[in-house]
Scaffold this motif. Structure first.
Motif, PDB file in Angstrom:
ATOM      1  N   GLY A   1       6.240 -10.328  -1.113  1.00 35.86           N
ATOM      2  CA  GLY A   1       6.027  -9.480   0.037  1.00 35.86           C
ATOM      3  C   GLY A   1       4.558  -9.177   0.263  1.00 35.86           C
ATOM      4  O   GLY A   1       4.062  -9.236   1.386  1.00 35.86           O
ATOM      5  N   ALA A   2       3.854  -8.862  -0.818  1.00 33.35           N
ATOM      6  CA  ALA A   2       2.428  -8.536  -0.701  1.00 33.35           C
ATOM      7  C   ALA A   2       1.635  -9.734  -0.183  1.00 33.35           C
ATOM      8  O   ALA A   2       0.716  -9.585   0.634  1.00 33.35           O
ATOM      9  N   LYS A   3       1.990 -10.937  -0.642  1.00 33.74           N
ATOM     10  CA  LYS A   3       1.276 -12.136  -0.193  1.00 33.74           C
ATOM     11  C   LYS A   3       1.514 -12.397   1.293  1.00 33.74           C
ATOM     12  O   LYS A   3       0.606 -12.831   2.013  1.00 33.74           O
ATOM     13  N   ILE A   4       2.739 -12.134   1.761  1.00 33.73           N
ATOM     14  CA  ILE A   4       3.043 -12.345   3.178  1.00 33.73           C
ATOM     15  C   ILE A   4       2.238 -11.384   4.043  1.00 33.73           C
ATOM     16  O   ILE A   4       1.658 -11.767   5.068  1.00 33.73           O
ATOM     17  N   ILE A   5       2.171 -10.117   3.623  1.00 33.35           N
ATOM     18  CA  ILE A   5       1.392  -9.135   4.386  1.00 33.35           C
ATOM     19  C   ILE A   5      -0.082  -9.533   4.419  1.00 33.35           C
ATOM     20  O   ILE A   5      -0.749  -9.441   5.459  1.00 33.35           O
ATOM     21  N   GLN A   6      -0.605 -10.012   3.287  1.00 35.83           N
ATOM     22  CA  GLN A   6      -2.000 -10.448   3.249  1.00 35.83           C
ATOM     23  C   GLN A   6      -2.232 -11.623   4.199  1.00 35.83           C
ATOM     24  O   GLN A   6      -3.264 -11.700   4.875  1.00 35.83           O
ATOM     25  N   SER A   7      -1.257 -12.535   4.271  1.00 34.28           N
ATOM     26  CA  SER A   7      -1.387 -13.675   5.182  1.00 34.28           C
ATOM     27  C   SER A   7      -1.421 -13.208   6.632  1.00 34.28           C
ATOM     28  O   SER A   7      -2.230 -13.684   7.439  1.00 34.28           O
ATOM     29  N   PHE A   8      -0.525 -12.271   6.977  1.00 31.19           N
ATOM     30  CA  PHE A   8      -0.524 -11.738   8.338  1.00 31.19           C
ATOM     31  C   PHE A   8      -1.867 -11.078   8.664  1.00 31.19           C
ATOM     32  O   PHE A   8      -2.404 -11.235   9.759  1.00 31.19           O
ATOM     33  N   MET A   9      -2.390 -10.332   7.718  1.00 35.95           N
ATOM     34  CA  MET A   9      -3.667  -9.650   7.956  1.00 35.95           C
ATOM     35  C   MET A   9      -4.816 -10.643   8.104  1.00 35.95           C
ATOM     36  O   MET A   9      -5.815 -10.359   8.768  1.00 35.95           O
ATOM     37  N   TRP A  10      -4.676 -11.808   7.484  1.00 34.42           N
ATOM     38  CA  TRP A  10      -5.714 -12.832   7.600  1.00 34.42           C
ATOM     39  C   TRP A  10      -5.674 -13.467   8.993  1.00 34.42           C
ATOM     40  O   TRP A  10      -6.700 -13.679   9.625  1.00 34.42           O
ATOM     41  N   TYR A  11      -4.456 -13.749   9.472  1.00 38.04           N
ATOM     42  CA  TYR A  11      -4.322 -14.421  10.766  1.00 38.04           C
ATOM     43  C   TYR A  11      -4.461 -13.461  11.948  1.00 38.04           C
ATOM     44  O   TYR A  11      -4.860 -13.867  13.042  1.00 38.04           O
ATOM     45  N   LEU A  12      -4.099 -12.184  11.745  1.00 33.22           N
ATOM     46  CA  LEU A  12      -4.141 -11.203  12.827  1.00 33.22           C
ATOM     47  C   LEU A  12      -5.162 -10.113  12.510  1.00 33.22           C
ATOM     48  O   LEU A  12      -5.711 -10.056  11.408  1.00 33.22           O
ATOM     49  N   ASN A  13      -5.384  -9.257  13.483  1.00 35.01           N
ATOM     50  CA  ASN A  13      -6.166  -8.048  13.224  1.00 35.01           C
ATOM     51  C   ASN A  13      -5.359  -7.164  12.276  1.00 35.01           C
ATOM     52  O   ASN A  13      -4.180  -6.898  12.530  1.00 35.01           O
ATOM     53  N   PRO A  14      -5.936  -6.693  11.168  1.00 37.07           N
ATOM     54  CA  PRO A  14      -5.173  -5.853  10.228  1.00 37.07           C
ATOM     55  C   PRO A  14      -4.520  -4.639  10.884  1.00 37.07           C
ATOM     56  O   PRO A  14      -3.492  -4.156  10.403  1.00 37.07           O
ATOM     57  N   ARG A  15      -5.073  -4.169  12.007  1.00 38.94           N
ATOM     58  CA  ARG A  15      -4.469  -3.027  12.699  1.00 38.94           C
ATOM     59  C   ARG A  15      -3.172  -3.412  13.407  1.00 38.94           C
ATOM     60  O   ARG A  15      -2.439  -2.544  13.883  1.00 38.94           O
ATOM     61  N   GLN A  16      -2.901  -4.711  13.488  1.00 36.94           N
ATOM     62  CA  GLN A  16      -1.665  -5.164  14.115  1.00 36.94           C
ATOM     63  C   GLN A  16      -0.550  -5.401  13.102  1.00 36.94           C
ATOM     64  O   GLN A  16       0.554  -5.791  13.477  1.00 36.94           O
ATOM     65  N   VAL A  17      -0.827  -5.194  11.826  1.00 37.91           N
ATOM     66  CA  VAL A  17       0.150  -5.475  10.772  1.00 37.91           C
ATOM     67  C   VAL A  17       0.583  -4.160  10.123  1.00 37.91           C
ATOM     68  O   VAL A  17      -0.258  -3.363   9.701  1.00 37.91           O
ATOM     69  N   PHE A  18       1.902  -3.940  10.046  1.00 34.68           N
ATOM     70  CA  PHE A  18       2.444  -2.695   9.499  1.00 34.68           C
ATOM     71  C   PHE A  18       3.459  -3.015   8.406  1.00 34.68           C
ATOM     72  O   PHE A  18       4.276  -3.926   8.549  1.00 34.68           O
ATOM     73  N   ASP A  19       3.405  -2.266   7.329  1.00 29.24           N
ATOM     74  CA  ASP A  19       4.361  -2.409   6.232  1.00 29.24           C
ATOM     75  C   ASP A  19       5.549  -1.494   6.526  1.00 29.24           C
ATOM     76  O   ASP A  19       5.433  -0.268   6.481  1.00 29.24           O
ATOM     77  N   LEU A  20       6.715  -2.081   6.836  1.00 29.74           N
ATOM     78  CA  LEU A  20       7.876  -1.287   7.235  1.00 29.74           C
ATOM     79  C   LEU A  20       8.424  -0.439   6.096  1.00 29.74           C
ATOM     80  O   LEU A  20       9.183   0.501   6.336  1.00 29.74           O
ATOM     81  N   SER A  21       8.057  -0.776   4.852  1.00 30.31           N
ATOM     82  CA  SER A  21       8.516   0.059   3.734  1.00 30.31           C
ATOM     83  C   SER A  21       7.719   1.363   3.653  1.00 30.31           C
ATOM     84  O   SER A  21       8.078   2.268   2.906  1.00 30.31           O
ATOM     85  N   GLN A  22       6.649   1.446   4.430  1.00 33.47           N
ATOM     86  CA  GLN A  22       5.816   2.649   4.453  1.00 33.47           C
ATOM     87  C   GLN A  22       5.954   3.346   5.809  1.00 33.47           C
ATOM     88  O   GLN A  22       5.115   3.209   6.692  1.00 33.47           O
ATOM     89  N   GLY A  23       7.077   4.019   6.010  1.00 26.02           N
ATOM     90  CA  GLY A  23       7.240   4.797   7.231  1.00 26.02           C
ATOM     91  C   GLY A  23       8.008   4.117   8.343  1.00 26.02           C
ATOM     92  O   GLY A  23       8.206   4.704   9.410  1.00 26.02           O
ATOM     93  N   GLY A  24       8.456   2.879   8.135  1.00 21.11           N
ATOM     94  CA  GLY A  24       9.270   2.213   9.143  1.00 21.11           C
ATOM     95  C   GLY A  24       8.465   1.739  10.346  1.00 21.11           C
ATOM     96  O   GLY A  24       7.231   1.719  10.340  1.00 21.11           O
ATOM     97  N   PRO A  25       9.162   1.366  11.441  1.00 21.75           N
ATOM     98  CA  PRO A  25       8.486   0.766  12.599  1.00 21.75           C
ATOM     99  C   PRO A  25       7.919   1.773  13.602  1.00 21.75           C
ATOM    100  O   PRO A  25       7.359   1.369  14.617  1.00 21.75           O
TER     101      PRO A  25
END
Length: 638
Positions: free
Chosen positions: A1-25
């Motif tokens: 899970g952590a690696k997938i989030i890191q990949s998303f943050m690499w391809y997108l602006n980190p402000r566009q990536v949210f961890d749903l386990s931390q507060g939901g959508p």
């Protein structure tokens, strides 16, 4: 899970990536609330969709953005209802996003559940394990009580207690099947009608419930239930009821006996009780219930069901504007003559990014003629008709092998690679959208064998206008009858060696620890003895459930239908003859054929009848009918 989030943050602006386990959508949806024409793609099961819809309720967005679905759950009933299919295969993401953009916006009724304690209930009926509230206070798909909720609750409680035992879909399905069969035999929900009072739109239906004696009550909002079945059915000329809709402000109330629950798996429906706008359900004792798949055991209560609101959803539609012929500003031809070719799973996985090589690896099946505006459902009918007409005495070449029940269409034109089309979405695709002059199908069970003679011949042409259209079912010939002679080379396995003799002996004696130790040391589970019996045959005879489960989980699937030489029996034949109900369950749910006959012409059901076990025979007959008509690889429904 952590690696997938890191990949998303690499391809997108980190402000566009949210961890749903931390507060939901909620935070993500709040950020985009002012974006015009916003559409949401929910990647997950129906529970994920419900989660997002509840957050949208809290945010009070105006207008609420419509939600599309990429089905990644187990049942995916809401996704099926909105034409997104029963599961994701390998469609390119660009195609999915295009469907999200082009889809129609439709409304989905959502229903409130308000629970009050039943103060008039008998105190002696009180259950200390029961709760006083439901897991959710709103439902989008269905709310039910009785048999199906009991099975779901037992699965949920067992998984909570021993999560390590529920780490695969296969084991989960085995548990569901075993629990359902156990409840079926014990009739644990047979007295449901005695403890329920039902009032719909002010009309008391309690007497109707008591006459029917259902073991399950379902309050249904969408047509699909339990991984794709349709419990309301089609009322047709039954003028008391209307066809079901998910946007009419009405809820359908259905009762199920054990007979109608079994018939549900083969296209049947439940007892239609009512279509209404408000429900008051009163229970006099603790009863298992579930809300959109979330189970609990609710204490004696009074439950009020009423319309909450309507959510905006995206429904996938046919895309006429993407038909190649229309894009070229050419009229749709009156009839199309299309060559059909088959591709094996091995070639597909190795070559599906190389269109030309994959086309070269395909095997011709024949030619069909269909109307120019045909969708893939009509093409499926013609291809199966082509298979039936090819059943004559022909040499066993690759082109004459019958398609397995799990075959599907491939889109060969609209993306940079081939990809599969879900069975539930065939009615949304025109044949001209995925094919020019040749149609490709993927057969996951195509066996590549050495053949003698010339290259495969092209079977006869099939014209859809030559005969009335209808659904024809095709099965591999090997599933209906045993080989004419039990040649060792025709079945999996090999001759017995001294080392493998120890594995056979461990299966015979039911020594699970020894059996497991020998296999881990390198012994072959596909070994046979001098009579052609596999270790699964011997484990069945010894009655060792642990060894049977271990073999099913670790051996190739071919072992399930392997026959011994003396009587042509599979392990399921022997389990049925020995009246071993649990072991029969294990083997059936693992995918064994229920239509295979032994040298006497008996199926496993016949062997159970001869063993004087009518309950087991009834179960095997039900699963045999289900296996005969099952056209897609869906999850086993409760």
């Amino acid at each position: 899970g952590a690696k997938i989030i890191q990949s998303f943050m690499w391809y997108l602006n980190p402000r566009q990536v949210f961890d749903l386990s931390q507060g939901g959508p909620k935070e993500a949806l709040e950020l985009y609330r002012k974006v015009h024409n916003l559409r949401i793609l929910a990647c997950g099961g129906d529970g994920t969709v419900g989660w997002i819809l509840s957050i949208l309720d809290q945010l009070r967005l105006n207008p609420p953005p419509p939600v599309a679905i990429l089905p990644l759950g187990t049942g995916n009933d809401l996704a099926r209802t909105l034409n997104w299919g029963g599961g994701y295969t390998d469609e390119p993401l660009s195609k999915i996003l295009s469907h999200v953009e082009d889809g129609n916006i439709v409304q989905l009724d959502r229903w409130n559940l308000r629970v009050e304690p039943n103060t008039e209930a008998n105190p002696e009926e009180k259950d200390e394990a029961a709760t006083d509230k439901l897991p959710l206070d709103v439902f989008n798909n269905y709310f039910s009580l009785g048999f199906d909720a009991r099975v779901t609750l037992e699965f949920h409680e067992s998984r909570e207690a021993n999560p390590e035992k529920f780490n695969s879909r296969f084991r989960n399905k085995m548990f569901y099947a075993g629990t359902a069969f156990s409840d079926f035999l014990t009739g644990s929900s047979k007295d449901l009608a005695k403890h329920v009072k039902l009032v719909c739109d002010g009309t008391d239906l309690t007497s109707k419930i008591q006459d029917l004696k259902p073991q399950c009550l379902v309050f249904l909002n969408i047509p699909r239930y339990c991984a794709g079945t349709m419990p309301w059915g089609n009322p047709g000329e039954h003028h008391d009821f209307e066809p079901q809709r998910h946007d009419d402000g009405c809820i359908e109330v259905i009762g199920f006996t054990m007979t109608s629950l079994a018939a549900l798996q083969v296209g049947g429906h439940g007892e239609r009780l009512c279509q209404c706008r408000q429900v008051v359900l009163t229970t006099s004792k603790a009863i298992p219930m579930q809300v959109d798949g979330e189970p609990c055991k609710l204490a004696a209560s009074c439950i009020h069901i009423s319309l909450r609101n309507q959510a905006n959803m995206v429904q996938k539609t046919k895309r006429r504007n993407s038909m190649p012929l229309l894009n070229d500003q050419q009229p749709v031809p009156e009839r199309l003559r299309i060559r059909v070719s088959r591709i094996s799973m091995r070639d597909y996985e190795a070559l599906h990014y190389d269109k030309e090589k994959l086309k070269e690896a395909s095997v011709p099946l024949g030619i069909i003629v269909v109307p120019g505006d045909s969708d893939l459902e009509l093409c499926r009918t013609q291809i199966e008709k082509l298979q039936e007409e090819g059943d004559g005495a022909k040499p066993k070449t690759l082109s004459s092998q019958k398609l397995s029940p799990k075959w599907c269409f491939l889109d060969s034109t609209t993306a940079d690679r081939f990809y599969r089309i879900d069975r539930a979405q065939e009615h949304l695709n025109y044949v001209t959208e995925i094919s020019q002059d040749e149609l490709y199908v993927l057969d996951p069970e195509l066996v590549i064998t050495q053949t003698v003679g010339t290259s495969p011949a092209m079977p006869d042409l099939v014209d859809s206008s030559a005969a009335p259209t209808g659904h024809h079912f095709a099965f591999p010939s090997s599933s209906s009858s045993p080989p004419s002679s039990p040649a060792p080379s025709a079945e999996p396995g090999h001759c017995l060696s001294h080392k493998d003799d120890l594995l056979i002996e461990a299966a015979k004696s039911g020594n699970f620890c020894k059996f497991q130790e020998l296999h881990r040391a390198g012994r072959d589970l596909m070994v046979r003895d001098s009579l052609g019996q596999t270790v699964l045959h011997h484990a069945v005879k010894s009655g060792s459930k642990d060894i049977v489960k271990y073999i099913i989980e670790n051996a190739p699937s071919e072992i399930l239908d392997a026959t011994e030489e003396e009587n042509g029996e599979t392990s399921l034949h022997q389990a049925a003859a020995l009246r071993q109900r649990t072991i029969c369950h294990y083997i059936v749910e693992a995918g064994a054929s229920l239509m295979k006959t032994d040298l006497q012409g008996d199926t496993p059901k016949h062997r159970a009848e001869k063993a004087n076990d009518p309950d087991l025979a009834a179960y095997l007959e039900n699963r045999q009918h289900y296996q005969m008509i099952q056209r897609e690889d869906q999850e086993t429904a409760v």
